[in-house]
Write an enzyme that holds these catalytic residues in place. Sequence first.
Site, short mmCIF file in Angstrom:
data_model
loop_
_atom_site.label_atom_id
_atom_site.label_comp_id
_atom_site.label_asym_id
_atom_site.label_seq_id
_atom_site.Cartn_x
_atom_site.Cartn_y
_atom_site.Cartn_z
N GLU A 79 57.19 -42.91 67.62
CA GLU A 79 57.83 -44.07 66.98
C GLU A 79 59.31 -44.18 67.33
O GLU A 79 60.16 -44.21 66.44
CB GLU A 79 57.64 -43.98 65.45
CG GLU A 79 56.18 -43.99 65.05
CD GLU A 79 55.97 -43.86 63.55
OE1 GLU A 79 55.02 -44.46 63.04
OE2 GLU A 79 56.74 -43.14 62.89
C1 ACM Z 1 53.46 -40.06 63.00
O1 ACM Z 1 52.63 -40.24 62.10
N1 ACM Z 1 54.48 -40.89 63.16
C2 ACM Z 1 53.33 -38.96 63.93
#
Ligand code: ACM
EC number: 3.2.1.52
Length: 778
Positions: free
Chosen positions: A336
């Site tokens: 992310e």
């Molecule tokens: C995640 O759940 N961002 C690894």
Amino acid sequence: MKPFSKMNCMGLAFAGMLMASCADSPTAVADYQVVPMPLEITAASQGSFLLKSGETICYTAGNEKMKKNAEFLAAFIKEQTGIALKVAEGDGEEGIVLRLGLEAGSPEAYRLKVDGRKVEISAPSEAGVFYGIQTLRKSVSVHEGAGAVELPAVEINDSPRFGYRGMMLDVGRHMFSMDEIKTYIDMLALHHINRFHWHLSEDQGWRIEIKKYPRLTEIGSRRSETVIGRNSGRYDGKPYGGFYTQEQAREIVAYAAERYITVIPEIDLPGHMQAALAAYPELGCTGGPYEVWRMWGISDNVLCAGNDKTIRFIKDVLAEIIDIFPSEYIHVGGDECPKVKWETCPKCQARIKALGIKGDSKHSKEEYLQSYVIHEAEKFLTENGRSMIGWDEILEGGLAPNATVMSWRGEAGGIEAARQQHNVIMTPNTYLYFDYYQAKDTDSEPLAIGGYLPMERVYSYEPMPSALSPEEQKFITGVQANLWTEYIPTMAQAQYMVLPRMAALCETQWSAPEKKQDYQGFLKRTARLTRIYQLKGWNYATHIFDVNVHIAPNTETGKLDVTAGTIDDAPVYYTLDGTEPTTASSRYENGLTIDAACVLRMMAVRPEGNSRITRDSIAFSKSTAKPVTLLQPVNKPYEFKGATTLVDGMTGDRNYKTGRWIAFYKNDMEAVIDLKEATEISSMTLRTCVEKGDWTFDTRGITVEVSDDNKTFKKVASEAYPAMKETDANRIYTHTLTFDPVKTRYVKVTALSEKNIPAWHGGKGNPGFLFVDEIVLN
Ligand code: ACM
Ligand code: ZN
């Protein structure tokens, strides 16, 4: 009662506490059917060992780890039964013996052998002995005041399926005291888990002391306040913070190591770094200022990949991390990481140019830039004799040479990485994110991030993708579940989220697949395990003790058939008027039939206490329990029970993942309901669930058509709806179409899905999901 408060004594009914006669105190009998289910349990035809105070546990002379193992066993037995065992060096032919030297395929394997004279746990390693001890401890279970426990003669040969058996805890969003972290490690040990993945840095808080960068903890560990609920825009006004000193982290490493658990630290980079940027704004693309984030989500403020200082920072931090944590594997995150700042940052763009990076059809140049950062981190770790783990986003732009991939966005990343001959830890959010809800009735649960992962779904997880060849499957080296803590401020709530789902996890990690076919048996074994949770004061969820209610439309009778069960055949009482059942209410015997609107509530009654009460609201219309045919397919991941969901009398809430909703994607909903005889109708109501951030939109148009022969249909009503605006609310939309009364046998309802997500949305141009829960004809 708070939804996550402990249910008193709920496990007691499952003690298996068979009393045999003994001189003055009762004797309990051990049960070797434990969690995780051992590979081989061979009962001997006769004989048993009587475990009682004064017996000695012998361990390999001069071996400190074996001594510690013996002390663990003595402490567990004392705590669970009151029986006081002695600990001594030696290798006796009688009593309880812990021994090395077993030859087995896995160092973590063990053999537990019981006969009339001896209880022997042998293993190739001290770790194996520790798992044998855990199995023995769970077999004995909790018998406060038992004078002795009878161990029937047996030979258990056990060995883990996966060498990496992990559980993650996020301490960035909320952190926990040293004692609580140790408790969490004790929870893992009870479940034969051998990796504690410690997620130590987040946008909302940096939690580990780094001596070269003191402001990381001075500034980065404190946020001024925290958003209330799911980014409500309101804040609690309370400063929040804290961190673990290096000394404390070493203490955790040592505590875990005594329990054969390796601590894998995670420094999440280059995204999820806003707290670090608050401390060192020069590491961001804009130079800040930044604040330690007060809300949840994915911050656009990430490390500047074009700044040499950033690369130095990463290496400096990792240098201290590897000094604290002896783990071979170090986690560098990689998930992310938005690229918006990099796209306009002169330094990042200069780096892209200097490295000769070009975007292509697979990845943008900024994705390749992230790959550069991760490669730098891996190079540093490799030079220092360590290996790197990253979330599956590290596949984007090319994997670093020896990277292990943690597949979290489902299994696709893991499959891809295994095909590229990289090791994979499977931790798909669709099965193993324990921050997701575990029950449908989310109003009775503590606020969670969303999702729906009941015990049965966790248990159903098979980590070996059938899409991989046997050779490729060898790269699936481990399984892990994760606990993200945005909505989990206390250890009591953390325990509620992970217990007993961790029991299902550990069977997936440890037990052979052929030992994992009996879910009902697993529930009974888990119920016994909860006696230890209860003794330890761990706040476990009690859903497995609730009445398991199945409501199915019967298109033959036009009614709903209800069946109900409990894991232990406890008596069940119910009401149909929405009131709470008592033992004076109707008793459920062998199924129920429902043919009118009602609110069904069910409760299991046990000597130790009543279960939570289920609640199912059932509406009855002319379409309820009528045959329904879909002319276009349901989207597979959201098929659940398929078409009958639309006529089962039940509606869903805004959690569209519970099975009360079904989805259509890339095609429309086109349903034909057979009213079975000419029936007068004048309205059709259909509900959709909208969650735009999840690409889930309202219908673009509904048509109602009628027919007497199911061949020629005549339109009686139709409405078109505009594309959704950014400002339209996420909620359930109810569409009622009325028309002149018409007598008909067949009704076709078509609801158009969004085929072209509007330009204001991140998914613009793509199809959206259409979620529908019920078609009501009246
Ligand atoms: C995640 O759940 N961002 C690894
Ligand atoms: Zn930059």
